[in-house]
Design a protein around this motif. Structure first.
Motif, PDB file in Angstrom:
ATOM      1  N   SER A  91       6.450   8.958  -2.732  1.00 20.15           N
ATOM      2  CA  SER A  91       6.559   8.877  -4.144  1.00 20.15           C
ATOM      3  C   SER A  91       5.080   8.074  -4.365  1.00 20.15           C
ATOM      4  O   SER A  91       4.588   7.437  -3.455  1.00 20.15           O
ATOM      5  CB  SER A  91       7.721   8.201  -4.708  1.00 20.15           C
ATOM      6  OG  SER A  91       7.742   6.723  -4.172  1.00 20.15           O
ATOM      7  N   GLY A  92       4.766   8.050  -5.663  1.00 18.53           N
ATOM      8  CA  GLY A  92       3.671   7.380  -6.126  1.00 18.53           C
ATOM      9  C   GLY A  92       2.394   8.004  -5.439  1.00 18.53           C
ATOM     10  O   GLY A  92       2.392   9.025  -5.026  1.00 18.53           O
ATOM     11  N   THR A  93       1.194   7.588  -6.233  1.00 19.83           N
ATOM     12  CA  THR A  93       0.007   8.129  -6.196  1.00 19.83           C
ATOM     13  C   THR A  93      -1.037   7.454  -5.048  1.00 19.83           C
ATOM     14  O   THR A  93      -1.218   6.454  -5.580  1.00 19.83           O
ATOM     15  CB  THR A  93      -0.669   8.380  -7.528  1.00 19.83           C
ATOM     16  OG1 THR A  93      -0.078   9.183  -8.410  1.00 19.83           O
ATOM     17  CG2 THR A  93      -2.215   8.928  -7.450  1.00 19.83           C
ATOM     18  N   THR A  98      -4.098  12.293   1.167  1.00 15.97           N
ATOM     19  CA  THR A  98      -2.539  12.387   0.511  1.00 15.97           C
ATOM     20  C   THR A  98      -1.797  12.912   1.364  1.00 15.97           C
ATOM     21  O   THR A  98      -1.796  14.143   1.766  1.00 15.97           O
ATOM     22  CB  THR A  98      -2.822  13.610  -0.788  1.00 15.97           C
ATOM     23  OG1 THR A  98      -3.862  13.036  -1.558  1.00 15.97           O
ATOM     24  CG2 THR A  98      -1.466  13.698  -1.387  1.00 15.97           C
ATOM     25  N   THR A 133       9.108   5.212   1.522  1.00 17.79           N
ATOM     26  CA  THR A 133       9.655   4.115   2.158  1.00 17.79           C
ATOM     27  C   THR A 133      10.870   4.970   3.176  1.00 17.79           C
ATOM     28  O   THR A 133      10.935   6.292   2.824  1.00 17.79           O
ATOM     29  CB  THR A 133      10.885   3.496   0.943  1.00 17.79           C
ATOM     30  OG1 THR A 133      11.540   4.449   0.408  1.00 17.79           O
ATOM     31  CG2 THR A 133       9.890   2.670   0.343  1.00 17.79           C
ATOM     32  N   THR A 156      -1.041   0.384  -2.689  1.00 17.72           N
ATOM     33  CA  THR A 156       0.351   1.007  -3.278  1.00 17.72           C
ATOM     34  C   THR A 156       0.992   1.674  -2.297  1.00 17.72           C
ATOM     35  O   THR A 156       0.845   2.237  -1.402  1.00 17.72           O
ATOM     36  CB  THR A 156      -0.727   2.045  -4.046  1.00 17.72           C
ATOM     37  OG1 THR A 156      -1.744   1.762  -4.848  1.00 17.72           O
ATOM     38  CG2 THR A 156       0.436   2.790  -4.843  1.00 17.72           C
ATOM     39  N   GLU A 161      -4.236   5.968  -3.126  1.00 16.35           N
ATOM     40  CA  GLU A 161      -5.591   5.404  -3.691  1.00 16.35           C
ATOM     41  C   GLU A 161      -6.737   6.267  -2.851  1.00 16.35           C
ATOM     42  O   GLU A 161      -6.510   6.576  -1.703  1.00 16.35           O
ATOM     43  CB  GLU A 161      -5.699   4.009  -3.570  1.00 16.35           C
ATOM     44  CG  GLU A 161      -4.658   3.272  -3.921  1.00 16.35           C
ATOM     45  CD  GLU A 161      -4.952   1.502  -3.776  1.00 16.35           C
ATOM     46  OE1 GLU A 161      -5.850   1.239  -3.176  1.00 16.35           O
ATOM     47  OE2 GLU A 161      -3.722   0.922  -4.103  1.00 16.35           O
ATOM     48  N   SER A 184      -0.688   3.094   0.762  1.00 15.83           N
ATOM     49  CA  SER A 184      -2.046   3.714   0.452  1.00 15.83           C
ATOM     50  C   SER A 184      -2.844   2.624  -0.002  1.00 15.83           C
ATOM     51  O   SER A 184      -2.785   2.339  -1.277  1.00 15.83           O
ATOM     52  CB  SER A 184      -2.094   4.971  -0.118  1.00 15.83           C
ATOM     53  OG  SER A 184      -3.479   5.316  -0.618  1.00 15.83           O
ATOM     54  N   GLN A 236       7.659   0.746   4.719  1.00 16.33           N
ATOM     55  CA  GLN A 236       7.133   1.208   3.675  1.00 16.33           C
ATOM     56  C   GLN A 236       5.629   1.910   4.156  1.00 16.33           C
ATOM     57  O   GLN A 236       4.901   1.419   5.013  1.00 16.33           O
ATOM     58  CB  GLN A 236       6.613   0.172   2.582  1.00 16.33           C
ATOM     59  CG  GLN A 236       7.538  -0.433   2.044  1.00 16.33           C
ATOM     60  CD  GLN A 236       7.165  -1.824   0.953  1.00 16.33           C
ATOM     61  OE1 GLN A 236       7.714  -1.728  -0.005  1.00 16.33           O
ATOM     62  NE2 GLN A 236       6.582  -2.501   1.604  1.00 16.33           N
ATOM     63  N   ILE A 276       3.657   4.049  -1.239  1.00 16.90           N
ATOM     64  CA  ILE A 276       3.783   5.664  -1.445  1.00 16.90           C
ATOM     65  C   ILE A 276       5.085   6.385  -0.935  1.00 16.90           C
ATOM     66  O   ILE A 276       5.184   7.604  -0.957  1.00 16.90           O
ATOM     67  CB  ILE A 276       2.604   6.407  -1.377  1.00 16.90           C
ATOM     68  CG1 ILE A 276       1.953   6.303   0.282  1.00 16.90           C
ATOM     69  CG2 ILE A 276       1.465   5.933  -2.164  1.00 16.90           C
ATOM     70  CD1 ILE A 276       0.782   7.245   0.586  1.00 16.90           C
TER      71      ILE A 276
END
Length: 355
Positions: free
Chosen positions: A176-178, A128, A159, A155, A180, A152, A149, A157
């Motif tokens: 941002s985002g979660t 993470t 920018t 995905t 994987e 993960s 970008q 996560i």
């Protein structure tokens, strides 16, 4: 001669949820930085038969030693109490830093061929990122598709719009985002490859690692989670979705409630309340005879203040810009009421309510 009092060192989770410390002697620590919106922190303690203690933590589990390492999690309940439990799973929590140099030829093909910053961990392990930066060694500015970008697995996560910059220096990723589980971290470009430009970049990613099968951050289910700036644009002379006037009359030209740059302008020289009945977009019903936590953010104040009401208690007058937190009790009400404290003129950014 003289004396001094040694204060307990702090383990502050305000900005980083994963911490690592080395214990060289038995020590007591104070846990800080946890809040209703940042309720959990992960701690790895390497030691040599030394044991820590934690002041201000209401519940403690017996720490399990895994090859000279304790893996602990701290959770703040909405009431404000903090508990410590052992980290589930075998991997525990660590913090890492990856750094990679990407040369010009790789940048010009970085959408076609993303560059791997960290290979995938073993099954069940979640990397993470908590911060990521790009150092641009500027030579000739890149053109087209200049936003990098952080990915993960598959995905996005983070920018960082930095390749068109004309100054060498560090530029941060907006995360941002979660992420994987069991996924590599890589760098690509938004939309396509840059078409021209030279100059290498250095990418640094600071991350925490934990066993995704053994730990999950506690989640909060909000009865109200309303941002007046972004949740909905409402028409002149009407109310935001899920809200209604209770006392006073809105006069059709919106002189009592108005949508402004900072959120919802709440202004009145007369007796005037607005009420949420739990039917706003994405909201759940408010339950009678329940104690709720609240978070109210005031963007700006010209005069007066507001009060959050449940039937059996209220917040008191909130009249300064910033974040206000506390609890209220609903009694027989199934709604939250916001009332002006006096002739008032202020802007409310957002309101959250949860058990």
């Amino acid at each position: 001669t003289g004396s001094h009092t040694e204060t307990e060192p702090e383990i502050d989770f305000a900005t980083v949820q994963g911490k690592t410390i080395t214990l060289t002697a038995d020590r007591s620590y104070t846990i800080t930085g946890l809040s209703n919106t940042n309720p959990a922190g992960l701690l790895e303690i390497t030691h040599d038969d030394n044991t820590p203690s934690f002041s201000g933590v209401t519940e403690l589990e017996s720490m399990i030693d895994k090859s000279g390492v304790y893996y602990l999690r701290f959770t703040r309940n909405p009431s404000g109490t903090i508990i410590q439990t052992n980290q589930g799973g075998g991997a525990g929590v660590v913090q890492g830093l990856e750094s990679d140099v990407i040369i010009s030829s790789e940048i010009l093909a970085i959408n076609t061929t993303p560059q791997v910053i960290k290979t995938a961990p073993v099954a069940g392990i979640l990397d993470t990122p908590i911060s990521a930066w790009v150092y641009l060694n500027y030579k000739v500015a890149y053109a087209t598709n200049t936003t990098l970008q952080l990915i993960s697995g598959s995905t996005v996560i983070g920018t960082c719009d930095c390749l068109a910059e004309t100054t060498s220096g560090w530029y941060p990723f907006v995360l941002s985002g979660t992420p994987e589980a069991n996924a590599a971290l890589s760098i690509s470009a938004l939309t396509g490859d840059p078409i021209t430009g030279t100059g290498e970049v250095v990418v640094k990613v600071n991350y925490i690692v934990y066993d995704s099968t053994g730990f999950t951050f506690p989640s909060i289910t909000y009865s109200i989670n309303y941002d007046f700036l972004t949740s909905q644009a409402w028409a002149v002379g009407t109310m935001p979705d899920g809200w209604a006037t209770l006392i006073g009359t809105q006069d059709g030209v919106n002189t009592l409630i108005d949508e402004v740059a900072g959120g919802m302008r709440f202004k009145s020289s007369d007796d005037f309340d607005i009420v949420n009945y739990g039917d706003g977009v994405g909201e759940v019903d408010i339950v009678v005879s329940t104690t709720y936590n609240y978070e109210l953010i005031i963007d700006s104040v010209t005069s007066g203040g507001v009060i959050l009401y449940g039937l059996d208690s209220n917040s008191g007058v909130l009249s300064t810009p910033g974040t206000h937190t506390g609890t209220i009790e609903t009694g027989s009400w199934n709604f939250l009421k916001i009332r002006r404290s006096s002739p008032a003129d202020l802007v409310i950014r957002s309101i959250k309510l949860w058990v």
